[in-house]
Design a protein around this motif. Sequence first.
Motif, PDB file in Angstrom:
ATOM      1  N   LYS A  34      -8.388   2.998  -3.790  1.00 64.28           N
ATOM      2  CA  LYS A  34      -8.218   3.522  -2.439  1.00 64.28           C
ATOM      3  C   LYS A  34      -8.643   2.444  -1.452  1.00 64.28           C
ATOM      4  O   LYS A  34      -9.527   1.623  -1.752  1.00 64.28           O
ATOM      5  CB  LYS A  34      -9.108   4.744  -2.213  1.00 64.28           C
ATOM      6  CG  LYS A  34      -8.709   5.961  -2.963  1.00 64.28           C
ATOM      7  CD  LYS A  34      -9.635   7.086  -2.539  1.00 64.28           C
ATOM      8  CE  LYS A  34      -9.664   8.199  -3.541  1.00 64.28           C
ATOM      9  NZ  LYS A  34     -10.637   9.226  -3.139  1.00 64.28           N
ATOM     10  N   ILE A  35      -8.051   2.492  -0.273  1.00 63.21           N
ATOM     11  CA  ILE A  35      -8.393   1.518   0.760  1.00 63.21           C
ATOM     12  C   ILE A  35      -9.885   1.552   1.043  1.00 63.21           C
ATOM     13  O   ILE A  35     -10.533   0.502   1.139  1.00 63.21           O
ATOM     14  CB  ILE A  35      -7.567   1.779   2.039  1.00 63.21           C
ATOM     15  CG1 ILE A  35      -6.090   1.482   1.761  1.00 63.21           C
ATOM     16  CG2 ILE A  35      -8.083   0.948   3.207  1.00 63.21           C
ATOM     17  CD1 ILE A  35      -5.158   1.946   2.846  1.00 63.21           C
ATOM     18  N   SER A  36     -10.458   2.743   1.164  1.00 58.77           N
ATOM     19  CA  SER A  36     -11.889   2.858   1.467  1.00 58.77           C
ATOM     20  C   SER A  36     -12.749   2.209   0.382  1.00 58.77           C
ATOM     21  O   SER A  36     -13.797   1.615   0.678  1.00 58.77           O
ATOM     22  CB  SER A  36     -12.292   4.318   1.659  1.00 58.77           C
ATOM     23  OG  SER A  36     -11.994   5.074   0.500  1.00 58.77           O
ATOM     24  N   THR A  72      -0.418   0.501  10.901  1.00 56.15           N
ATOM     25  CA  THR A  72      -0.119   1.918  10.694  1.00 56.15           C
ATOM     26  C   THR A  72      -0.588   2.794  11.844  1.00 56.15           C
ATOM     27  O   THR A  72      -0.125   3.919  11.973  1.00 56.15           O
ATOM     28  CB  THR A  72      -0.738   2.432   9.380  1.00 56.15           C
ATOM     29  OG1 THR A  72      -2.144   2.222   9.397  1.00 56.15           O
ATOM     30  CG2 THR A  72      -0.101   1.731   8.191  1.00 56.15           C
ATOM     31  N   ASN A 108       0.346   5.708  -0.450  1.00 54.92           N
ATOM     32  CA  ASN A 108      -0.536   6.871  -0.651  1.00 54.92           C
ATOM     33  C   ASN A 108      -2.014   6.509  -0.565  1.00 54.92           C
ATOM     34  O   ASN A 108      -2.830   7.003  -1.340  1.00 54.92           O
ATOM     35  CB  ASN A 108      -0.237   7.561  -1.979  1.00 54.92           C
ATOM     36  CG  ASN A 108       1.171   8.097  -2.044  1.00 54.92           C
ATOM     37  OD1 ASN A 108       1.672   8.650  -1.058  1.00 54.92           O
ATOM     38  ND2 ASN A 108       1.831   7.920  -3.174  1.00 54.92           N
ATOM     39  N   GLY A 109      -2.346   5.607   0.352  1.00 55.16           N
ATOM     40  CA  GLY A 109      -3.747   5.253   0.569  1.00 55.16           C
ATOM     41  C   GLY A 109      -4.363   4.373  -0.507  1.00 55.16           C
ATOM     42  O   GLY A 109      -5.574   4.192  -0.548  1.00 55.16           O
ATOM     43  N   ARG A 110      -3.529   3.823  -1.380  1.00 60.33           N
ATOM     44  CA  ARG A 110      -4.014   2.955  -2.461  1.00 60.33           C
ATOM     45  C   ARG A 110      -3.309   1.610  -2.422  1.00 60.33           C
ATOM     46  O   ARG A 110      -2.165   1.516  -2.001  1.00 60.33           O
ATOM     47  CB  ARG A 110      -3.773   3.591  -3.829  1.00 60.33           C
ATOM     48  CG  ARG A 110      -4.603   4.815  -4.093  1.00 60.33           C
ATOM     49  CD  ARG A 110      -4.435   5.270  -5.544  1.00 60.33           C
ATOM     50  NE  ARG A 110      -5.242   6.431  -5.816  1.00 60.33           N
ATOM     51  CZ  ARG A 110      -6.527   6.383  -6.176  1.00 60.33           C
ATOM     52  NH1 ARG A 110      -7.122   5.237  -6.326  1.00 60.33           N
ATOM     53  NH2 ARG A 110      -7.201   7.489  -6.392  1.00 60.33           N
ATOM     54  N   ILE A 139       0.833  -1.198   0.000  1.00 57.26           N
ATOM     55  CA  ILE A 139       0.000   0.000   0.000  1.00 57.26           C
ATOM     56  C   ILE A 139       0.868   1.248   0.000  1.00 57.26           C
ATOM     57  O   ILE A 139       1.860   1.331   0.727  1.00 57.26           O
ATOM     58  CB  ILE A 139      -0.937  -0.016   1.229  1.00 57.26           C
ATOM     59  CG1 ILE A 139      -1.826  -1.267   1.169  1.00 57.26           C
ATOM     60  CG2 ILE A 139      -1.777   1.258   1.306  1.00 57.26           C
ATOM     61  CD1 ILE A 139      -2.629  -1.545   2.400  1.00 57.26           C
TER      62      ILE A 139
END
Length: 155
Positions: free
Chosen positions: A97-99, A142, A66-68, A64
């Motif tokens: 993206k993680i979300s 994290t 930058n949130g991707r 992972i």
Amino acid sequence: MSEEDDRITEIMLGMVRERAAQVYSEKVISHGIHPGNFGLIDKPDGYAKHVNDCGETLEIFLEIGNGRIERARFHTDGCLFTIAAASAAAGMAEGKKISDCLRINQSSIMEYLEGLPKDHAHCAFHAALTLHRALRDYAIRTRGIPKKVKDRGNK
């Protein structure tokens, strides 16, 4: 094996693929026989291992940035349908993206694969669950939250 044995094997595999194409979607066959993202990541940012009720083990490794999800890999000893579902889940996660990956679930995997046999729908659930656990592992790492809280009463 001789050239003749290789030719016969290829003919037989072609016949199996042809019959399978009449029963299963091309995506299920393709992901099951030639899975994308099969493999390991040495030092994953997120990792999960889960054994389902059939006794099949599925591991998902995430890299992972930058949130991707930059890379998603999987390893399993499961059946063709578990392989297809895990391949689909990993492929669906990459670049997202993680979300957005939290929306990858049993239904979205089955829709992506254009269906699975009813008696193998649990394979898509297994893939989604393991992916979500790998995302959770990343979140815990994290945030610095320990994976297991020690019982302070025992020394």
